[in-house]
Design an enzyme around this catalytic site. Structure first.
Site, PDB file in Angstrom:
ATOM      1  N   GLY A 157      24.389  13.459 -29.328  1.00  0.00           N
ATOM      2  CA  GLY A 157      23.887  14.006 -28.066  1.00  0.00           C
ATOM      3  C   GLY A 157      24.196  13.084 -26.909  1.00  0.00           C
ATOM      4  N   ALA A 158      24.299  11.788 -27.195  1.00  0.00           N
ATOM      5  CA  ALA A 158      24.567  10.825 -26.115  1.00  0.00           C
ATOM      6  C   ALA A 158      25.950  11.070 -25.519  1.00  0.00           C
ATOM      7  CB  ALA A 158      24.449   9.398 -26.634  1.00  0.00           C
ATOM      8  N   GLY A 161       0.830  -1.200   0.000  1.00  0.00           N
ATOM      9  CA  GLY A 161       0.000   0.000   0.000  1.00  0.00           C
ATOM     10  C   GLY A 161       0.864   1.249   0.000  1.00  0.00           C
ATOM     11  N   GLY A 162       0.294   2.303   0.540  1.00  0.00           N
ATOM     12  CA  GLY A 162       0.999   3.589   0.573  1.00  0.00           C
ATOM     13  C   GLY A 162       2.318   3.486   1.307  1.00  0.00           C
TER      14      GLY A 162
END
Ligand code: HXC
Length: 516
Positions: free
Chosen positions: A406-407, A170-171
C-alpha cells in the site's frame, strides 16, 4: 499650502516611527531582534514598501489606556515588491505594548489581508508580540477571530507565510498554524498555546519557554515549524527564497526561469551509482534529488521533522516542482504517521498552487507497530492516498528501489493518478518484501525442512527473482517505462514539458473529506 502643515505632518510621522521609544528599541536590539520596520525594509525591494494606517490609534479606555499613546497601535502594515512582485505584510512592533493585538491593531491587519485577497498576492505575517492585548478584552479576541477567519479565506488563494521572530503565545499561535509555512527564528521565536506557568499549575510539569516553544520543540517534534532561521536576517532570506518558487496566487503558474530552461541536459552517469548493489543498504535520497533539479537547488521543508520522508521545492528546466521522496537513511524510508502528515499537506499545497509533483519512491511499506496503529496510521496514511488522488497538477513518479504494498500506492502509483511512472532497473515492485512474503507463503515448508535457513534463503531468492525487479509491473503496464538513472533528468523534463497543459475535470462538490 502653509509650510507649517508639512512640518506638522513630518513631526507626527517622526513621532510615530519612533514606536515605543528609545528605551524599548534598545531593549529589542539587546535581545538580538530587529525592529518591525527594519524587518520590512530588509524583506522588500529597496524603497518599495508602502506603510498603511500609520496614524491609526486604539480606542481603549480601560486600565488607564485612554492616556496611552500607542504609535501605529503596535503593528506595521502595508505592501511592496519582493523580487519585483507585489506582496502584503504585517510586522508586529514589540516596542509598542509588546506588539499585542487590540481592536484597531487587528483592523489594520484585516485590511491588509482583505487587500491580499482582492489583488491575489502573497501575505506575510512577522510575529513578535504578546498575543491578545489584555486591556482590550473581548475586542482583542474579536480582532484575532477576524485574522483567523481571513487566514482561512486566503488559504489556497495566495501563499501565506508566518515568521516567528519573537513571542507568539496563546491563541495567537493559531494564525501561523493556519498559514502555509512557518519560519521560526532560533531563540528569539517562541510559539505555544499555554506557557510554562500555566502548564506548571495545570499538569505540574516544569519546562522553560525555550524548551516548550523553541525551534527544537517545533522543528523536530511537533512539526509545526517548516524552517529554522538563525536570525531575523536569515528568516527574511528564507522567505524570499521560498517566494521565488511560488506563484502569487492559485490562478497563476509559478515563476518560470527562462535562463534555466535553455540549459542543455547531459546524462549524469553518477546517478547510476547512487543505489547500492546490496538492496538492504541505505543511501541518501538527497544525492538523487540534487542531481535531478536545476543547479542542485533544493529548498527542503521540515528538514528535521519526520526525516524518513523528504519534501521541498526545486526546478526542472526553470519550472518549479514539488518533490516528495522517501529517505532510506531514516527508518529505511518507511511511511509512518508523521511522514504521511508531512507529505500530504505538502502535496495539497502544491496542488493548490499549480506546482507539479515529482515523487521519488524507495519505500519498504507502512510502519508496523502497536503505537502506530493505536495512533491511527490508517487515518494518517490515508491522507497520502487522498492527497495524491485529489491532486490534478502533473504528477511524475520515479521508482528508485523499493515500492512495496500500500505504501507504493501512497507514493503516487499509476492508480493514484501518476501521469508518468518511471522505474529504474533497481526497482522492486511487489505486494510486500521478500522476507515477509516467504514467512507467509512458505511457513509450513520452512518449518518442515531439514535445513530451515537454507530453504528460507532459497524461497527468498526465488521471490526476489520473480518480483524484485520492475519488469513484472512493466509487463502489465503499471509503469510507463524502465529508464537508466543517468537519463532521468532529461526524461522528467520532457515529460513535464508535455504535461504542462494538463487539465483534469472532476465532479463538482463543495470539498472532499480528507481523513483528518
Ligand atoms: C498587553 C502586553 C501583552 C499583552 C506584553 N505586553 N504582552 N500588553 N497585552 N498580551 C506588554 C507588557 O505589559 C510590557 O509593557 C511590554 O508589552 C513588554 O512586555 P514584557 O513582559 O516586559 O516583555 P518580555 O519580558 O520580553 O515578555 C514578553 C511576553 C510577556 C513573554 C510576551 O509579556 C507575556 O507573557 N505576555 C503575555 C502573554 C499572554 O499571556 N498573552 C495573552 C494570551 S491570550 P510595558 O508598558 O511595561 O512596556 C491570547 C488569546 C488569543 O493571546 C486570542 C485568540 C483566540
Amino acid at each position: 499650502m502653509e509650510k507649517s502643515k508639512i512640518e506638522e505632518l513630518r513631526q507626527k510621522r517622526a513621532q510615530l516611527y519612533a514606536g515605543g521609544g528609545e528605551k524599548a528599541m534598545n531593549r529589542q536590539r539587546e535581545a538580538g531582534k530587529m525592529l518591525a520596520r527594519e524587518r520590512l525594509a530588509l524583506l522588500f525591494d529597496s524603497e518599495t514598501f508602502q506603510e498603511t494606517d500609520l496614524f491609526v490609534q486604539h480606542r481603549c479606555v480601560h486600565f488607564g489606556m485612554a492616556q496611552k499613546e500607542m504609535p501605529a497601535d503596535g503593528v506595521v502594515t502595508g505592501s511592496g515588491l519582493i523580487d519585483g512582485r507585489p506582496v502584503y505584510a504585517v510586522s508586529q512592533d514589540f516596542t509598542v505594548a509588546g506588539g499585542s493585538v487590540g481592536e484597531s491593531n487587528a483592523r489594520k491587519i484585516h485590511k491588509i489581508m482583505d487587500d491580499a485577497l482582492k489583488t491575489g498576492d502573497p501575505f506575510i505575517f512577522i510575529n513578535d508580540g504578546g498575543g491578545a492585548r489584555i486591556q482590550e478584552g473581548i475586542d482583542s479576541l474579536s480582532g484575532y477571530g477576524g485574522i483567523f477567519y481571513r487566514n482561512v479565506l486566503l488559504s489556497g488563494v495566495v501563499p501565506q507565510i508566518s515568521i516567528i521572530a519573537g513571542p507568539c503565545a496563546g491563541g495567537a499561535a493559531y494564525s501561523p498554524a493556519l498559514t502555509d509555512f512557518i519560519i521560526q527564528v532560533r531563540h528569539a521565536g517562541q510559539l505555544f498555546i499555554t506557557g510554562p506557568q500555566v502548564i506548571k499549575e495545570v499538569t505540574g510539569e516544569n519546562i522553560s519557554a525555550e524548551q516548550l516553544g523553541g525551534v527544537e520543540s517545533h522543528a523536530y517534534y511537533s512539526g509545526v515549524v517548516h524552517f529554522v532561521a538563525e536570525s531575523d536576517e536569515d528568516a527574511l532570506l528564507i522567505t524570499k527564497r521560498l517566494l521565488s518558487f511560488l506563484p502569487s496566487n492559485n490562478v497563476e503558474d509559478p515563476p518560470y526561469i527562462e535562463a534555466l530552461a535553455s540549459e542543455a541536459i547531459v546524462d549524469d552517469e553518477s546517478l547510476n551509482e547512487v543505489i547500492p548493489d546490496n538492496p538492504r543498504l541505505p543511501y541518501d535520497m538527497h544525492d538523487i534529488i540534487v542531481r535531478l533539479v536545476d543547479n542542485a537547488d533544493f529548498l527542503e521543508i521540515q528538514e528535521h521533522f519526520a526525516p524518513n520522508i523528504l519534501i521541498g521545492f526545486g526546478r526542472l528546466l526553470g519550472r518549479t516542482i514539488g518533490i516528495i521522496a522517501n529517505q532510506p537513511l531514516q527508518k529505511a524510508g518507511v511511511l509512518d504517521i508523521n511522514s504521511s502528515d508531512k507529505a500530504s499537506r505538502f502535496i495539497r499545497f502544491c496542488n493548490a498552487f499549480n506546482i507539479p509533483l515529482l515523487t521519488l519512491v524507495d519505500v519498504p511499506g507502512f510502519m508496523p507497530g502497536v503505537d502506530q496503529e493505536y495512533s491511527g496510521i490508517i487515518r494518517h496514511g490515508a491522507k497520502m492516498l487522498f492527497a495524491y488522488a485529489a491532486a490534478t497538477v502533473p504528477k511524475l513518479t520515479v521508482v528508485c528501489r523499493k515500492a512495496y504494498g500500500g505504501a507504493f500506492l501512497a507514493m503516487c502509483s499509476k492508480e493514484m493518478g501518476a501521469d508518468r511512472l518511471f522505474a529504474w532497473p533497481s526497482a522492486e515492485i511487489a505486494v510486500m518484501g521478500a522476507e515477509g512474503a516467504v514467512n507467509i507463503l512458505y511457513r509450513k515448508e520452512i518449518q518442515a525442512a531439514e535445513n530451515a535457513a537454507e530453504t528460507r534463503k532459497k524461497v527468498i531468492d526465488e521471490y526476489r527473482t520473480e518480483f524484485a525487479n520492475p519488469y513484472s509491473a512493466a509487463a502489465r503496464g503499471y509503469i510507463d517505462d524502465i529508464i537508466e538513472p543517468s537519463q532521468t533528468r532529461a526524461i522528467l523534463s520532457s515529460a513535464l514539458e508535455i504535461l504542462k497543459a494538463k487539465r483534469v475535470l472532476r465532479p463538482e462538490k463543495k470539498h472532499g473529506l480528507i481523513p483528518l
